[in-house]
Write a protein that holds these residues in place. Structure first.
Motif: not given
Length: 309
Positions: A95-101
């Protein structure tokens, strides 16, 4: 993908090349998936929706691999709590990695993610008490300098929220790596991947009851692309590790920066900052050295280990 029955017929050099090629394909697929996550967000798709559909498509891919190998018995586990911890960490990291994108340009977000091997080394020393000599600590310092160059704390052009999400995402991914190492002492890789994909659908499915929405056909096509590319990336990642050692395939991951820069320019007119091209080589060099060092030490330990009688 090469059929399992023919893997043993290949020469080690051929398998290494095939493993590296599969890893390259996986990075192209995963980079495209992350670009679609960013594109889907601009069309009203929430991060949790993207994570849910990414996991939903992964289950059939894993079942396909199990059907091809016939290793259904490998799904048995005596460590449900460990898999539960891995699921919670995995959902948080994804979730954090997707949000970062969605918060940062694709190239910068990908570059921050490259700090995962560096953070894994730190956590392994602190949590697992793994011996970490001056060589790897030096690589960690160099890698962190590269991260600082990219994010430019206090004076950079990148939004602070995006940088924070990226760093915490990389940290959570490193924590996932540590948890997988612990599970891997008794559990096969496919077992870990299967239970993560399956169990994560429960909390994500409950969340979808409240946040899931109806989208137009083009948006559904983008969502399907996220799931399909994620499944392809998962299959190729697993296949690459079956064919070649980690020290050979993992450096291929850094081609993700090239794909991210291309997708960012093509889809969002993003041009990587100059600082990214200065900091990324330091991070990449640090990560490759850490992996190479671990591989060399593992081979040395295997060479001096007495044979089993």
């Amino acid at each position: 993908m090469t059929a399992p029955s023919s893997l043993t017929d290949q020469q080690p050099e051929q398998r290494a090349i095939a493993g590296a090629a599969l890893r390259l394909v996986s990075m192209a697929a995963i980079s495209a998936m992350l670009a679609l996550v960013k594109l889907a967000q601009t069309r009203g798709v929430s991060i949790f929706e993207s994570v849910f559909y990414r996991q939903l498509f992964a289950v059939p891919a894993i079942l396909l691999m199990l059907a091809r190998s016939g290793r259904w018995s490998s799904l048995r586990t005596h460590r449900p709590l460990g898999h539960g911890v891995r699921m919670l960490l995995g959902i948080a990291a994804m979730s954090l990695n997707f949000w970062t994108m969605t918060l940062l340009p694709l190239a910068e977000a990908t570059t921050i993610f490259f700090a995962v091997p560096i953070l894994t080394t730190v956590l392994a020393a602190l949590v697992l008490k793994e011996p970490t000599g001056r060589h790897r600590w030096s690589a960690v310092v160099v890698g962190f300098i590269g991260v600082l160059i990219v994010v430019q704390p206090g004076g950079g052009a990148l939004p602070a929220l995006g940088v924070a999400a990226g760093v915490f995402g990389a940290l959570m991914t490193a924590a996932v790596t540590i948890q997988i190492r612990q599970l891997g002492r008794t559990e096969p890789t496919l077992t870990i991947v299967f239970w993560f994909s399956l169990t994560s659908l429960l909390p994500l499915g409950i969340a979808m009851l409240f946040i899931g929405t109806v989208h137009d056909p083009l948006t559904w096509a983008i969502i399907a692309g996220i799931g399909l590319l994620g499944a392809i990336g998962q299959l190729c990642l697993t296949g690459a590790l079956r064919m070649a050692p980690v020290a050979i395939v993992l450096p291929m991951d850094y081609t993700g920066l090239i794909w991210s820069a291309l997708y960012g320019y093509w889809l969002f007119a993003e041009i990587p900052a100059t600082a990214t091209w200065f900091g990324a080589p330091l991070i990449i060099a640090s990560g490759i050295y850490i992996v190479w060092r671990e591989h060399r030490l593992a081979r040395r330990a295997a060479a001096i280990r007495p044979p089993v009688r």
